[in-house]
Design an enzyme around this catalytic site. Structure first.
Site, PDB file in Angstrom:
ATOM      1  N   CYS A   2       0.856  -1.188   0.000  1.00 18.99           N
ATOM      2  CA  CYS A   2       0.000   0.000   0.000  1.00 18.99           C
ATOM      3  C   CYS A   2       0.891   1.237   0.000  1.00 18.99           C
ATOM      4  CB  CYS A   2      -0.849   0.025   1.249  1.00 18.99           C
ATOM      5  SG  CYS A   2      -1.846  -1.448   1.449  1.00 18.99           S
ATOM      6  N   GLY A  28      -1.573   0.995  -4.657  1.00 25.62           N
ATOM      7  CA  GLY A  28      -2.834   0.432  -4.195  1.00 25.62           C
ATOM      8  C   GLY A  28      -3.998   1.090  -4.900  1.00 25.62           C
ATOM      9  N   ASN A 101       1.556  -0.011   5.646  1.00 18.65           N
ATOM     10  CA  ASN A 101       1.961  -0.714   4.426  1.00 18.65           C
ATOM     11  C   ASN A 101       2.771  -1.928   4.850  1.00 18.65           C
ATOM     12  OD1 ASN A 101       4.577  -0.164   1.987  1.00 18.65           O
ATOM     13  ND2 ASN A 101       2.876  -1.561   1.875  1.00 18.65           N
ATOM     14  N   GLY A 102       2.352  -3.092   4.398  1.00 16.32           N
ATOM     15  CA  GLY A 102       3.082  -4.304   4.725  1.00 16.32           C
ATOM     16  C   GLY A 102       2.138  -5.389   5.161  1.00 16.32           C
ATOM     17  N   TYR A 256       9.352  -3.913  -9.512  1.00 11.95           N
ATOM     18  CA  TYR A 256       8.016  -3.560 -10.007  1.00 11.95           C
ATOM     19  C   TYR A 256       7.256  -2.534  -9.164  1.00 11.95           C
ATOM     20  CZ  TYR A 256       2.906  -4.195 -10.559  1.00 11.95           C
ATOM     21  OH  TYR A 256       1.550  -3.994 -10.692  1.00 11.95           O
ATOM     22  N   THR A 302       5.872  -0.809 -16.586  1.00 11.20           N
ATOM     23  CA  THR A 302       7.041  -0.858 -15.715  1.00 11.20           C
ATOM     24  C   THR A 302       8.319  -1.323 -16.409  1.00 11.20           C
ATOM     25  OG1 THR A 302       5.614  -1.088 -13.815  1.00 11.20           O
ATOM     26  CG2 THR A 302       7.873  -1.794 -13.498  1.00 11.20           C
ATOM     27  N   ASP A 364       9.552  -7.871 -20.100  1.00 12.93           N
ATOM     28  CA  ASP A 364       8.733  -7.417 -18.979  1.00 12.93           C
ATOM     29  C   ASP A 364       9.612  -7.361 -17.735  1.00 12.93           C
ATOM     30  OD1 ASP A 364       6.555  -6.421 -17.689  1.00 12.93           O
ATOM     31  OD2 ASP A 364       5.209  -8.068 -18.186  1.00 12.93           O
ATOM     32  N   ASP A 365       9.127  -6.602 -16.734  1.00 10.59           N
ATOM     33  CA  ASP A 365       9.916  -6.513 -15.497  1.00 10.59           C
ATOM     34  C   ASP A 365       9.886  -7.828 -14.738  1.00 10.59           C
ATOM     35  OD1 ASP A 365       7.128  -4.905 -15.118  1.00 10.59           O
ATOM     36  OD2 ASP A 365       7.506  -6.206 -13.411  1.00 10.59           O
TER      37      ASP A 365
HETATM   38  O1  LIG Z   1       2.714 -12.350 -14.732  1.00 11.05           O
HETATM   39  P1  LIG Z   1       1.651 -11.430 -14.243  1.00 11.05           P
HETATM   40  O2  LIG Z   1       0.862 -12.062 -13.140  1.00 11.05           O
HETATM   41  O3  LIG Z   1       0.810 -10.875 -15.323  1.00 11.05           O
HETATM   42  O4  LIG Z   1       2.370 -10.228 -13.496  1.00 11.05           O
HETATM   43  C1  LIG Z   1       3.423  -9.480 -14.034  1.00 11.05           C
HETATM   44  C2  LIG Z   1       2.934  -8.301 -14.826  1.00 11.05           C
HETATM   45  O5  LIG Z   1       2.111  -7.451 -13.996  1.00 11.05           O
HETATM   46  C3  LIG Z   1       2.709  -6.170 -13.877  1.00 11.05           C
HETATM   47  O6  LIG Z   1       2.121  -5.239 -14.761  1.00 11.05           O
HETATM   48  P2  LIG Z   1       0.930  -4.248 -14.373  1.00 11.05           P
HETATM   49  O7  LIG Z   1      -0.067  -4.209 -15.453  1.00 11.05           O
HETATM   50  O8  LIG Z   1       0.414  -4.577 -13.021  1.00 11.05           O
HETATM   51  O9  LIG Z   1       1.580  -2.807 -14.180  1.00 11.05           O
HETATM   52  P3  LIG Z   1       2.503  -1.863 -15.073  1.00 11.05           P
HETATM   53  O10 LIG Z   1       1.597  -1.092 -15.993  1.00 11.05           O
HETATM   54  O11 LIG Z   1       3.159  -0.978 -14.054  1.00 11.05           O
HETATM   55  O12 LIG Z   1       3.494  -2.664 -15.815  1.00 11.05           O
HETATM   56  C4  LIG Z   1       4.153  -6.376 -14.223  1.00 11.05           C
HETATM   57  O13 LIG Z   1       4.736  -5.187 -14.718  1.00 11.05           O
HETATM   58  C5  LIG Z   1       4.078  -7.435 -15.298  1.00 11.05           C
HETATM   59  O14 LIG Z   1       3.751  -6.854 -16.540  1.00 11.05           O
HETATM   60  N1  LIG Z   2      -0.320  -4.008   0.690  1.00 11.10           N
HETATM   61  C1  LIG Z   2      -0.335  -3.607   1.930  1.00 11.10           C
HETATM   62  O1  LIG Z   2       0.569  -2.955   2.405  1.00 11.10           O
HETATM   63  C2  LIG Z   2      -1.550  -4.028   2.740  1.00 11.10           C
HETATM   64  C3  LIG Z   2      -1.618  -3.526   4.162  1.00 11.10           C
HETATM   65  C4  LIG Z   2      -2.531  -4.416   5.007  1.00 11.10           C
HETATM   66  N2  LIG Z   2      -1.931  -5.699   5.221  1.00 11.10           N
HETATM   67  C5  LIG Z   2      -3.894  -4.543   4.349  1.00 11.10           C
HETATM   68  O2  LIG Z   2      -4.211  -5.576   3.808  1.00 11.10           O
HETATM   69  O3  LIG Z   2      -4.625  -3.586   4.364  1.00 11.10           O
HETATM   70 MG   LIG Z   3       3.510  -4.667 -16.421  1.00 17.98          MG
END
Ligand SMILES: O=P(O)(O)OC[C@H]1O[C@H](OP(=O)(O)OP(=O)(O)O)[C@H](O)[C@@H]1O
Ligand SMILES: NC(=O)CC[C@H](N)C(=O)O
Ligand SMILES: [Mg+2]
Length: 506
Positions: A2, A28, A101-102, A256, A302, A364-365
């Site tokens: 978050c 988030g 966050n966490g 990411y 990303t 991809d990242d």
């Molecule tokens: O293998 P998967 O489960 O698909 O997860 C990985 C993908 O999800 C994320 O993208 P996302 O669309 O969340 O965000 P971005 O636009 O920042 O790349 C990440 O950058 C990869 O592209």
């Molecule tokens: N991604 C997070 O940091 C989540 C914070 C908290 N564990 C929640 O679920 O609200």
């Molecule tokens: Mg992506």
């Protein structure tokens, strides 16, 4: 992962917190919330949705005060119900509001202890409400007239009781603003100041980009185990509160989670991603010196930074072959697999001329569930690509995350129990390349050599808090796999109990 923000200013903080939350939105997308403090009262607005949908003018007008905290949520515990959006509030002692966050790894045990020993009731299934109550209980032992030392003593005891990842920001009614980071520094948190003529103002946030937007000068990250207390005059106090702090921050922030224009633990994320691209380029070059790649294409958003660097390093043309719909958010942090799958198509569209008759290397990242890459490879083929190779700037994600990224089920991770080649086959790539874990660490260290160790649990299954075993992971998978989450979302929607009622009509 978050996003959290805390602001102690000399003027109304509502707009400043709103602005910070909008630049932390990538952390988030499920819910957003803000709690301000004004003349001895807490004012709250929180709901499911994006920042721009949650806060309307009428809410903003009522969020008065020059002290406040905010949160954008990506649930990793409990449900995604509005009742579990943040910040949370507890009335005793003093009145405390907290955003987190966490993810706590011992929240079940703490919940028991809170009830049977501390006589505190937790009304949601959120670990953040647990964290708030542990903090409240420990603060209650300090007596009246809290000073910085009292706050730090309470945080010290929080560290002894709580396990897992937590970067938190809290307001203590009439006392000040507090933030603390877990003893491993798993999740990020930074602070900075600005002075616009009326005196020092302090912002605490998950990422430095929030400070940039507000015109704050970044001072530094909180160290692992450290706490910061800003008193009502805006004076900053900091202290190390952990017995054995050790920085092992989550390396997936660099892969990411974080924005590239943020500086985490002294390392520009943009820089670490560039290094990832170079290292991956080196790997491809050495594994396949006579490659036949015609063009390198990133999967927006990303991977762009590392893909560009990879292409330059490899001496291959870089082209933007996929257009991103700017109105669709991140797909990985969406709650259910059906929604994630559908969103990839809505989000990305291929530009035919970049693919026709070419051997393309898609970058991809990371590959987590494989939702994105499977569809993207198919789109590249439909657009006329001859060969489709795929490269991931991160190593294979094989293990669940327990520290604040919603990857609770090993069975949902495409690389779990599979070799790299098997993943390549499953996603339909002609060849697959993954980053080496040592290279990923080196990429971050090249930007900040002081980063000795990381939490790399999703890649190596080594959980830095030392409390995670197979039984824990099995229970987590059973309770938080996609199907189970959908079921619990329905259950919690029925409860809908807020621990502080939003006093602002929807
Ligand atoms: O293998 P998967 O489960 O698909 O997860 C990985 C993908 O999800 C994320 O993208 P996302 O669309 O969340 O965000 P971005 O636009 O920042 O790349 C990440 O950058 C990869 O592209
Ligand atoms: N991604 C997070 O940091 C989540 C914070 C908290 N564990 C929640 O679920 O609200
Ligand atoms: Mg992506």
């Amino acid at each position: 992962m978050c996003g959290i923000v805390g602001l102690m200013a000399k003027q109304a903080v509502n707009q400043g917190i709103y602005d910070a939350l909008t630049v932390l939105q990538h952390r988030g997308q499920d819910a957003a919330g803000m709690m301000t403090w004004h003349e001895g009262r807490f004012l709250l607005r929180k709901s499911n949705g994006l920042v721009r949908d949650v806060f309307h003018t009428r809410h903003m007008a009522r969020l008065k005060g020059s002290l406040g905290i905010g949160h954008v949520r990506y649930p990793t515990a409990g449900s995604s119900s509005e009742a579990e959006s943040q910040p949370f509030y507890v009335n005793s002692p003093y009145g405390i509001a907290l955003a987190h966050n966490g993810n706590l790894t011992n929240s079940d045990q703490l919940k028991q202890e809170l009830f049977s020993s501390d006589l505190r009731h937790i009304n949601t299934s959120s670990d953040s409400e647990v964290l708030l109550n542990v903090f409240a209980h420990e603060l209650g032992k300090q007596g009246l007239h809290l000073g910085p030392g009292d706050v730090f003593d309470a945080v010290r005891r929080v560290h002894r009781r709580c396990k897992g990842g937590y970067a938190s920001v809290a307001i203590i009614n009439g006392v000040g603003l507090v933030a603390f980071r877990d003893p491993h520094g798993i999740r990020p948190v930074v602070f900075g100041t600005r002075d616009e003529g009326a005196g020092q103002e302090v912002m605490i946030a998950s990422e430095s980009v929030a400070l940039d937007v507000g015109g704050f000068e970044l001072h530094r990250d909180l160290a692992p185990g450290e706490a910061i207390f800003v008193d009502m005059d805006g004076e900053i106090h900091t202290q190390q509160c952990a017995d054995a702090p050790q920085l092992t921050s989550c390396i997936f922030e660099h892969v990411y989670l974080a924005r590239p224009d943020s500086i985490l633990d002294g390392a520009y994320v943009y820089g670490t991603r560039m290094q990832m691209g170079r290292k991956l380029g080196d790997r491809i070059q050495s594994e396949w010196p006579d490659h036949d790649i015609d063009v390198v294409i990133p999967i927006p958003d990303t991977s762009r930074t590392s893909a560009l660097e990879l292409a330059q390093h490899l001496g291959v043309t870089y082209r933007e072959g996929f257009m991103k719909n700017r109105y669709i958010g991140r797909t990985f942090i969406m709650p259910g697999q059906t929604q994630r799958r559908k969103s990839v198509r809505q989000k990305l569209n291929a530009i035919g001329i970049e693919f026709k008759g070419k051997n393309v290397l898609l970058v991809d990242d990371s590959i987590v569930r494989g939702t994105t890459c499977r569809q993207i490879i198919q789109m590249a083929r439909e657009a006329g690509a001859r060969k489709v190779y795929f490269a991931s700037a991160a190593p294979p994600v094989r293990y669940p995350n327990v520290y604040g990224i919603d990857m609770p089920a090993a069975g949902e991770l495409i690389a779990h129990g599979r070799s790299e080649a098997e993943v390549g086959e499953l996603i339909g790539a002609d060849r697959i390349f993954y980053q080496d874990l040592e290279d990923l660490k080196a990429a971050c260290r090249e930007v900040n050599p002081n980063l000795e160790a990381f939490d790399c649990s999703v890649f190596d299954g080594n959980y830095v808090t030392g409390d995670i075993d197979d039984a824990y992971l099995a229970a987590l998978e059973a309770s938080r796999n996609d199907d189970a989450k959908q079921q619990s979302a329905g259950d919690h929607a029925l409860v809908g109990t807020h621990n502080l009622e939003d006093d602002i009509d929807d």
